[in-house]
Structure formats: structure tokens, C-alpha cells
Design an enzyme around this catalytic site. Structure first.
Site, PDB file in Angstrom:
ATOM      1  CB  SER B 126      -0.818  -0.019   1.330  1.00 50.74           C
ATOM      2  OG  SER B 126      -1.161   1.203   1.659  1.00 50.74           O
ATOM      3  CE1 TYR B 150      -4.004  -2.186   5.503  1.00 50.79           C
ATOM      4  CE2 TYR B 150      -3.192  -0.233   4.524  1.00 50.79           C
ATOM      5  CZ  TYR B 150      -3.766  -1.523   4.324  1.00 50.79           C
ATOM      6  OH  TYR B 150      -4.064  -2.034   3.229  1.00 50.79           O
ATOM      7  CE  LYS B 154      -1.489  -4.466   3.101  1.00 52.01           C
ATOM      8  NZ  LYS B 154      -1.936  -5.999   2.931  1.00 52.01           N
TER       9      LYS B 154
END
Lengths: 328, 328
Positions: B126, B150, B154
Site C-alpha cells: 500500500s 497499517y 504492510k
């Protein structure tokens, strides 16, 4: 201050403890200088306690959550997390590297998160987080691309420490160490173990094997400077680090042949005859992929200083670690 | 080919499955094109099976090692690992994010490592791996500095996939996705959920809330192009990726105000009245810290293509997802 050092029986852990005992003070997260009441040395083997009543030693597995539960509590103000499986060993034993270099670090951070008291944590990372195509001088903005499992595990530790700090779970700072040279003692399973051996073994009358080409460029920091940087890194105010808790510590960029020239200058040209050249593709691949230099501006601006030249590093080893009358 | 899709009940997982069923073939690790015999859709809720005998659905917890043991075996030739807790939710529930975004990914990789059959794995990363001070156009060589849990999770997944691939445990490839827009359906807990909402809600006669400034620059990829990139990324030969399995997928760089202008051009200026402006500091901090653009040269050289302009993205949403006669 209530200080814990993981890897506390190791070479850096022991030197750090000795230096902290001499200093007697550290700065807490509020910026107050406070006396060191206790130094807890945790390692898989019992650590030397220096006969100092402030030192407590615990032998155990740092990847064991129960041990971390016992040794870290809300009284723990500072953690120097130095424990690691070295590069060559982490490459040979993948599961061991993951357990010690990744799982233990995460469990340590999680123990602090659950306690909620936000201790200072100094985490040592490594040149090994870099790899692949690199600029001649690595910048703070250069992407990591570890080419060893050790480097991958250290890079993950960095990401964890940054995020746990951003979330306010801990007050972390990551210090990326150049290759430490000259380490005293015996060779270990680090891919870079030979680097110290090139200086240490000839000075101790022994043969050293050089597994890389003479023009291989290394990025080095002496044990003395490393210890000063670990402490100075602890002392930094969190605000001085901004949105990224990682500092590339200053090194000096030296070719293997320059190291040997310095050894000859300091201790005599005949010592060079004790070097045997024998290439090792695994070591060449791992160590040859590390940066030969990185930008030290950020570290200098924070007051973290390295060495001036390699001759001084050789002299420091002779002063600090060599048994008298060994040079022959 | 025996394909597993984690997050298989999700929007991207379902579209990917449908497209793979249409195609009928994928390329294995030896470069041979082979028929798709099975598509296993794993998700926490039961996935739609399209009434196709090749599709098998399993509902369960992707972070449960026993489930991974059951669904991955030496017959598994390809894994599209899409399952994730989205950014806003991973920020709000740290432990859930760690469990799904980190632990599940590692357990999935470890299951493959133990089996030793080296499946192809496509892992979606991402824009959120980037953060802090960024150049106007992020380069492949730009350091990651995630400013959300997050993004950290990732980034760790990327490091794991790279090292597991380097060690020969899996044949992985990491595709960093721009923000996907226009997602159909309802808003979710992603910090970027509003991005699709700005187009989707007005087209469905609903109000959309914009939590960021009109000149916020976003880096976008349509669902159509994302699915094509996921498949093209799977098809790449490992050798074409070199020492780093990560590809920054192509996006288009659009300001929020440009998105709304495109919506007005395609579907009428009156739709813009359905936008309510209400700043949200958490969303501004997370989404505003992501890159507004990155270099797409590597992706293009590998044949991974994005969209040409935002008007086409709006039209594609209307063609693919909008119920007839909804535009009002």
C-alpha cells in the site's frame, strides 16, 4: 533509573554496563537526569556483575514471554535491547534468527505496551538493513533492501520500534551501527566477524583469514565510540528525532587494504604476513552488499560522534583490550 | 493451477476470482501456462462461489495456523494474499491489525516454507508504507517511513516476502497498490474510504463527506486496472524482479477537487452539491501523509499498466458497478 540490557553478557552489553556504572546517571523521558539504581543484565548465559551492588544478572531465553514478564515492570525506565543472533548464524538457522531477532523484540515491545509506562528503548540495528543497488554514500532517505535474514529481522525491528513509539507505547530510538571493529575475544558467527579478526588476530600472534577482496569497502565504528553513541542515543529527547526514530550512527569508510596498512603503521609491517587470503562467497555476498558509507549529518547534528581515523581504532584496541606484551 | 485467494469474499478478491475464471489459465513458476483447476476463496465470511465448480470457499480466521494448514498444501500453486484489516481499523485496534496484517502473513509464509514447494505468492501492499518527508514523486529508492500501524504491518509483510523469496521458500511478488477508487458498496474503516465515496455516493443519490482539503493530492488506481495488475504481477518471471520483489503499481495523481470536476463532467455538475466538507484530523494525518505520486517506470517496464485519466475511472465505475437508472 532502572536499566535493562538484553545481550548483557555480550561484548557490547558488558562494556555498556561498565560505562553506565562509571557515569552513574541517565536522563529519563521527562529530560531529568537521575541516578542509575539498577542495571539488569539479561542474557542466555550469566553476565559478569562487576561486583557492583547495582548490577543484577538474569540468565534466560529472551524470546520467552514469561522471562520478559519477570524482568520488565513499570519500574523499568530504560532498555538497551542488544540481544541478537548474528548475521551468519541467522542466515544458517532461519528459525533461530526469527525467534531471537524478531519474536523476542516484538514480545519485549508488547510487554512494555501492556504495562503502559513508556520506557526509553535503545534498539541497535545494522548496516545489513541495506542491500541491492546502493548509492556510493547511503542517505537517510535511501530505501532498505536487506539481502540477509538478519538484515530483514533488524529492519522489521526498526519498523516495530518506530510504530510503537509513534503510538506512545514506548519511547524508542533505533541506532544503526556500522560494523564494530575491533571486537576483542574470539571470532563469532557474524558474516563480518573477520573484520575485527584482521586486526585482532595478528596483534595476538595468530593467523587471520580474509574472505573478501582487498578493495572491499567497510563502514566501521570502534567499540569505544559505539558505547558512547548508545548512551548519547539514550539521552536524546524524543522530540529531536521527529517522525522517524532511526539514526544512522557515524562510521569511517575504510578498505580492507587500508585497514591492514594502518595495522602495519601502528604495530609493524611484519604483522601483515599473518593474513591468509581465502575468498568465501557467502561472506562476500553478505558483507559486500552492505553500504561502504552513509551520510552522517543527522547523527552529527544530534551530537552522536564516531571515530576520526582507523589508526586510532587500532591503537584503542591495543590500549583497551590487548593483553600486555602480546604484540610480537 | 491451484489458486488460493485470501480475502476472497472481499471486493478485490471477488473481482479477481471472477476474472481468473474468465481467463482460465495462469503461468506457473516454471513459466508454463496451465489451466486453473481450482480457486479457493478464504475469508472470515463465506465467499460467493459464482456457481462455478472450480471455486471452493472456506470461511475462517486467516490468522489461525490450523486453518492455514488445512487450506495450503503442496498442490497450492498460487496464493493471492489480499486479506487485511484496513488502515483506520488497524490504527484503532492495534492488536487486531497485528494479528491479521502481520501474524497471518507470516504464518502463511511459514506454512509454505515448511511444505517446501515454493508457490507463487502475490502480496498486496500500500501507499501507506510511505510517510514523513517525501519527494513530490516517490522513487523506488525512497525509504519507507510508515506513519500508521497499517503501513508498518504492510512494510513488514514486504520484508518477509522478500526474504522468504530470496531464501527460496516462496516465489513472492509484492504489489504496492495506490488507493483503489472507485470501490463499490458501502464505506469501510479504511482511512481512505472517503475517496471512493466522493464519486460513489453522489452517483447513488447519497451525500458524501469529504474529510480532507480540496487540494489534497491522491494516487489512484481503478478496480479494473488493479485486477489486471494483480494478474500481470502473478505472471511475471521471478528473474525479472531482481533482488527486490516489490513493484510500485502505476497510479494517477489527482487532487480531490479534480476528482469532483471529473464527476461533474461525466455525470453532471449538480452531483457536486452532494459533497459535504467536514475535516477529520485523523484521516487528514494518515491519508495526507501518503505519496501523491510515485515513479511508475519499473511497473511500466514490467508491463503493469494503470489508468489514463480520472474521467475514465468514473465511467468505468458507472459501467461496472452502478445499478441502472441510479444517476439522478
Amino acid at each position: 533509573m532502572n536499566v535493562m540490557i538484553t545481550g548483557g553478557a555480550g561484548f557490547l552489553g558488558q562494556r555498556l554496563a561498565r560505562r553506565l556504572l562509571e557515569l552513574g546517571y541517565l536522563t529519563d523521558s521527562n529530560g531529568s537526569k537521575r541516578a542509575i539504581d539498577r542495571i539488569l543484565l539479561v542474557d542466555v548465559v550469566p553476565a559478569h556483575d562487576f561486583g557492583d551492588p547495582r548490577v543484577v544478572t538474569v540468565a534466560g531465553d529472551i524470546a520467552d514471554a514469561a522471562l520478559l514478564h519477570d524482568v520488565i515492570d513499570t519500574q523499568t525506565t530504560s532498555i538497551f535491547h542488544l540481544a541478537a543472533v548474528v548475521s551468519g548464524q541467522a542466515e544458517a538457522d532461519f528459525e533461530l534468527g526469527m525467534r531471537i531477532n524478531l519474536d523476542a523484540s516484538r514480545q519485549l515491545l508488547d510487554r512494555c505496551r501492556r504495562l503502559g509506562h513508556r520506557p526509553k528503548i535503545v534498539f541497535t540495528s545494522s548496516v545489513a538493513v541495506y542491500g541491492g543497488q546502493l548509492p556510493a554514500i547511503v542517505q537517510d532517505s535511501t530505501a532498505l533492501n536487506p539481502q540477509s535474514s538478519y538484515g530483514m529481522q533488524k529492519a522489521i525491528g526498526e519498523l516495530l520500534l518506530n510504530d510503537y513509539s509513534r503510538k506512545g507505547f514506548v519511547d524508542g530510538r533505533v541506532l544503526r551501527l556500522p560494523t564494530i571493529c575491533v571486537r576483542p575475544g574470539k571470532p563469532n558467527k557474524a558474516a563480518s566477524s573477520f573484520v575485527s579478526g584482521l586486526i585482532r588476530e595478528p596483534l595476538n600472534g595468530k593467523e587471520a583469514v580474509c574472505p573478501v577482496a582487498p578493495d572491499t569497502r567497510l563502514w566501521l565504528l570502534s567499540p569505544r565510540s559505539a558505547i558512547e553513541c548508545l548512551i548519547a542515543g539514550h539521552e536524546l529527547a524524543a522530540a529531536s528525532l521527529g517522525s522517524n526514530r532511526i539514526v544512522n550512527l557515524p562510521g569511517i569508510s575504510v578498505k580492507v587494504e587500508d585497514m591492514l596498512a594502518a595495522l602495519a603503521r601502528v604495530a609493524g609491517p611484519e604483522l601483515i604476513k599473518r593474513i591468509r587470503w581465502e575468498r568465501d562467497p557467502m561472506v562476500e555476498r553478505i558483507v559486500g552488499g552492505w553500504p561502504g558509507a552513509w551520510n552522517v549529518a543527522a547523527a552529527h547534528a544530534l551530537g552522536l560522534l564516531g571515530d576520526t581515523d582507523f589508526d586510532s581504532i587500532v591503537r584503542a584496541y591495543i590500549e583497551d583490550d590487548l593483553e600486555p606484551n602480546t604484540v610480537s
